[in-house]
Design a protein around this motif. Structure first.
Motif, mmCIF file in Angstrom:
data_model
loop_
_atom_site.group_PDB
_atom_site.id
_atom_site.type_symbol
_atom_site.label_atom_id
_atom_site.label_comp_id
_atom_site.label_asym_id
_atom_site.label_seq_id
_atom_site.Cartn_x
_atom_site.Cartn_y
_atom_site.Cartn_z
ATOM 1 N N UNK A 33 0.835 -1.201 0.000
ATOM 2 C CA UNK A 33 0.000 0.000 0.000
ATOM 3 C C UNK A 33 0.869 1.251 0.000
ATOM 4 N N UNK A 34 1.866 1.281 0.885
ATOM 5 C CA UNK A 34 2.700 2.478 1.010
ATOM 6 C C UNK A 34 4.084 2.093 1.521
ATOM 7 N N UNK A 35 5.096 2.745 0.975
ATOM 8 C CA UNK A 35 6.478 2.562 1.431
ATOM 9 C C UNK A 35 6.739 3.576 2.543
ATOM 10 N N UNK A 36 7.178 3.084 3.715
ATOM 11 C CA UNK A 36 7.367 3.948 4.876
ATOM 12 C C UNK A 36 8.825 4.275 5.165
ATOM 13 N N UNK A 37 9.742 3.457 4.689
ATOM 14 C CA UNK A 37 11.150 3.696 4.969
ATOM 15 C C UNK A 37 12.002 2.576 4.435
ATOM 16 N N UNK A 38 13.226 2.482 4.952
ATOM 17 C CA UNK A 38 14.143 1.433 4.518
ATOM 18 C C UNK A 38 15.049 1.007 5.664
ATOM 19 N N UNK A 39 15.681 -0.157 5.470
ATOM 20 C CA UNK A 39 16.673 -0.687 6.403
ATOM 21 C C UNK A 39 17.776 -1.330 5.573
ATOM 22 N N UNK A 40 19.008 -0.888 5.786
ATOM 23 C CA UNK A 40 20.163 -1.431 5.085
ATOM 24 C C UNK A 40 21.101 -2.038 6.125
ATOM 25 N N UNK A 41 21.077 -3.367 6.309
ATOM 26 C CA UNK A 41 21.890 -3.985 7.351
ATOM 27 C C UNK A 41 23.387 -3.943 7.062
ATOM 28 N N UNK A 49 21.600 3.737 7.817
ATOM 29 C CA UNK A 49 21.183 2.338 7.710
ATOM 30 C C UNK A 49 19.691 2.132 7.942
ATOM 31 N N UNK A 50 19.021 3.094 8.562
ATOM 32 C CA UNK A 50 17.599 2.930 8.879
ATOM 33 C C UNK A 50 16.904 4.277 8.816
ATOM 34 N N UNK A 51 15.763 4.315 8.148
ATOM 35 C CA UNK A 51 14.941 5.525 8.128
ATOM 36 C C UNK A 51 13.481 5.096 8.023
ATOM 37 N N UNK A 52 12.631 5.760 8.792
ATOM 38 C CA UNK A 52 11.197 5.499 8.718
ATOM 39 C C UNK A 52 10.460 6.810 8.933
ATOM 40 N N UNK A 53 9.373 6.992 8.213
ATOM 41 C CA UNK A 53 8.541 8.182 8.356
ATOM 42 C C UNK A 53 7.658 7.987 9.590
ATOM 43 N N UNK A 54 8.015 8.649 10.682
ATOM 44 C CA UNK A 54 7.318 8.463 11.955
ATOM 45 C C UNK A 54 5.849 8.879 11.873
ATOM 46 N N UNK A 55 5.550 9.938 11.114
ATOM 47 C CA UNK A 55 4.155 10.374 11.017
ATOM 48 C C UNK A 55 3.299 9.331 10.294
ATOM 49 N N UNK A 56 3.835 8.709 9.240
ATOM 50 C CA UNK A 56 3.084 7.685 8.522
ATOM 51 C C UNK A 56 2.983 6.403 9.338
ATOM 52 N N UNK A 57 4.023 6.086 10.102
ATOM 53 C CA UNK A 57 3.972 4.927 10.985
ATOM 54 C C UNK A 57 2.875 5.111 12.033
ATOM 55 N N UNK A 58 2.808 6.301 12.616
ATOM 56 C CA UNK A 58 1.771 6.587 13.612
ATOM 57 C C UNK A 58 0.381 6.530 12.981
ATOM 58 N N UNK A 59 0.262 7.016 11.745
ATOM 59 C CA UNK A 59 -1.028 6.955 11.046
ATOM 60 C C UNK A 59 -1.480 5.514 10.878
ATOM 61 N N UNK A 60 -0.604 4.652 10.369
ATOM 62 C CA UNK A 60 -0.993 3.269 10.121
ATOM 63 C C UNK A 60 -1.273 2.522 11.414
#
Length: 83
Positions: A33-41, A49-60
């Motif tokens: 449905x929607x891409x929220x971020x990424x993780x590169x180990x 290495x890690x990013x996430x859209x906190x506002x979209x995470x809270x929405x979902x």
């Protein structure tokens, strides 16, 4: 049910994961449905290495989406680092 989980990308032996909101019945790397971020180990120390859209995470999460165990662990580690 909507779940927030990792989808694998990248080359062989060089994983890269997108964090997506998707229907729980869809395949791991299938439709989302929607891409929220990424993780590169395998990110180098200077790269992000890690990013996430906190506002979209809270929405979902507000509309009932569940976090997968791996994403929950990553979000908890990021919150601990920022605090």
């Amino acid at each position: 049910m909507v779940v927030i989980r990792l989808t694998r990308g990248g080359a062989k032996k060089r994983p890269f994961f997108n964090i997506v909101a998707t229907d729980s019945r869809s395949r791991r790397d299938g439709r989302f449905i929607e891409r929220l971020g990424f993780y590169n180990p395998l990110a180098v120390a200077t790269a992000e290495s890690f990013r996430i859209a906190q506002d979209r995470l809270a929405h979902w999460q507000g509309v009932g989406a569940q976090l997968s165990p791996a994403v929950a662990r990553l979000v908890a580690e990021a919150a601990k680092k920022s605090a």
